[in-house]
Enzyme design. Structure first.
Site, short mmCIF file in Angstrom:
data_model
loop_
_atom_site.label_atom_id
_atom_site.label_comp_id
_atom_site.label_asym_id
_atom_site.label_seq_id
_atom_site.Cartn_x
_atom_site.Cartn_y
_atom_site.Cartn_z
N TRP A 161 -36.99 -13.65 98.92
CA TRP A 161 -36.03 -14.58 99.50
C TRP A 161 -35.69 -14.12 100.92
O TRP A 161 -35.42 -12.93 101.15
CB TRP A 161 -34.78 -14.63 98.62
N ASP A 242 -32.17 -9.31 91.00
CA ASP A 242 -31.45 -10.47 91.53
C ASP A 242 -31.71 -11.65 90.59
O ASP A 242 -32.80 -12.23 90.59
CB ASP A 242 -31.93 -10.79 92.95
N LYS A 278 -27.25 -22.29 90.66
CA LYS A 278 -28.31 -23.21 90.27
C LYS A 278 -28.20 -23.63 88.81
O LYS A 278 -28.21 -24.81 88.49
CB LYS A 278 -29.68 -22.56 90.50
#
Length: 412
Positions: A161, A242, A278
């Site tokens: 990311w 993560d 999300k």
């Protein structure tokens, strides 16, 4: 009205004259400084690869434009989705005790990551803190790492990311990468990954994506995770997960935490950044959790206190409403069951979109192999498009995605 004592009048006159003189001096000094300019040396920062896509999309006036950049779930019309489980607790009371709500969030988040029957949960050998989504959890840990292991680098998968390096660099932690993605096969470069783990200095920090790797959508198999875990033990590396997309890889929350639980079974101390942006559709609420496993309960208390001190200086406390939503959903069996069902629906729909996209490309008699679209998992497809091809999509077709070819699942 009671008259002011004589001493107060004298002091007021004295201080008044001093303030007048001081103000005149300050005014002269400020003018001199303004002549040179406080911020003349500040130049525009480079645009973030993801937010830059959104800015360009918003500036486009074409009515048929499509944004495939941001990692947020959308419905068939491209609109944000409010999950039923969140709607049910929309009118939850505004609890004044943020600490109590945060503790409930941490407790339920830890169960979600490590398993509700995990010993770390029963024995309380973890430090945990509510955070400003996954980004905030990562930033908290980066600062914690800097304070207590300032010389140790952190290794990111290549690619990762785009915000990961920014977070740790701002915490002044040395940043490295390890090989991960194989551009030719559009899959995992496992042999190179293992070599980099072996060759990294002992006791290095590694950031790992437990599922739905961002941006590639390529995850190791369970057996590969076991080999990675074993090599981490050999090298005394610290795994930091993560967890941004739990549920979006397989639709099964426990299955998507498999990598974390493999490391847990192998006896690792682990760090986890969790986000509910999300999988609960709460992108704007910034709800997350940081947890760090410790050797015993006493050590957990010490680590907890340090994390709290870092958070206090950064943002004190996160907003309460999002915390209430998530803690209520996770702690109420009926509402949680509804959420689990909705996560499965979202994951299945993303998988369906992948299949539809692949079938559509193959029907066009494309000479390229598009199997990677359905082999990859999660919210993103690492398309294999070049930067020039992405630029053409933007220029000619008003389709926006990051220049590395990462696209969010397509809605029809």
């Amino acid at each position: 009205m009671k008259p002011k004592p004589r001493i107060n009048i004298i002091m007021w006159r004295f201080m008044g004259s001093r303030l007048t003189s001081s103000t005149r001096c300050m005014s002269t000094s400020t003018k001199a400084l303004c002549r040179f300019g406080w911020w003349d040396r500040v130049s525009p920062a480079a645009k973030d690869p993801i937010t830059g896509v959104t800015e360009a999309f918003l500036a486009d006036t074409n009515p048929h434009k499509i944004n495939l950049g941001v990692g947020a779930y959308r419905d068939d019309e491209g609109k944000p989705v409010v999950l039923q489980c969140c709607d049910f607790v929309r009118n939850v009371g505004r609890e004044s005790n943020a600490t109590a709500v945060g503790s409930k969030l941490v407790e339920e988040s830890v169960k979600l990551a490590y398993g509700k029957d995990a010993n770390v949960v029963k024995e309380g050998t973890f430090a945990g803190l509510q955070a400003l989504s996954g980004t905030g959890a990562c930033r908290l840990f980066a600062e914690f790492q800097r304070r207590f292991h300032p010389e140790s680098p952190i290794y990111f998968p290549d690619p990762t990311w785009s915000n990961h390096p920014n977070i740790w660099r701002d915490a002044q932690v040395p940043v490295r990468t390890f090989q991960y993605y194989h551009p030719v096969s559009k899959g995992l470069n496992f042999a190179a990954l293992m070599d980099d783990i072996k060759n990294a200095p002992d006791a290095s920090f590694f950031l790992l994506h437990p599922c739905a790797h961002n941006p590639t959508g390529v995850d190791p198999t369970a057996e590969q995770w076991r080999e990675i875990s074993y090599q981490f033990k050999v090298k005394s590396h610290f795994p930091f997960f993560d967890v941004a997309y739990q549920g979006f890889a397989s639709g099964d929350l426990d299955m998507d935490a498999q990598a974390i639980r493999i490391f847990l079974e192998d006896g690792h101390l682990i760090g986890c950044a969790q986000s509910f942006a999300k999988n609960m559709g709460l992108y704007g609420h910034r709800v997350g959790c940081l947890s760090v496993l410790c050797a015993d309960a006493k050590q957990a208390v010490a680590v907890q206190s340090q994390l709290q001190q870092i958070a206090r200086a950064m943002y004190s406390n996160p907003p309460i409403h999002g915390l209430l939503l998530v803690s209520t959903i996770l702690s109420d069996p009926e509402t949680k069951a509804l959420w689990v069902k909705e996560v499965k629906v979202m994951a299945n729909r993303i998988q369906q979109m992948r299949s539809t996209l692949r079938e559509s490309l193959e029907k066009l008699a494309s000479p390229l192999n598009w199997e990677h679209i359905t082999n990859q998992v999660g919210m993103f497809c690492f398309s294999g498009l070049t930067a020039d091809q992405v630029d053409r999509l933007v220029r000619e077709f008003h389709i926006y995605l990051t220049r590395d070819g990462r696209m969010r699942y397509i809605y029809f």
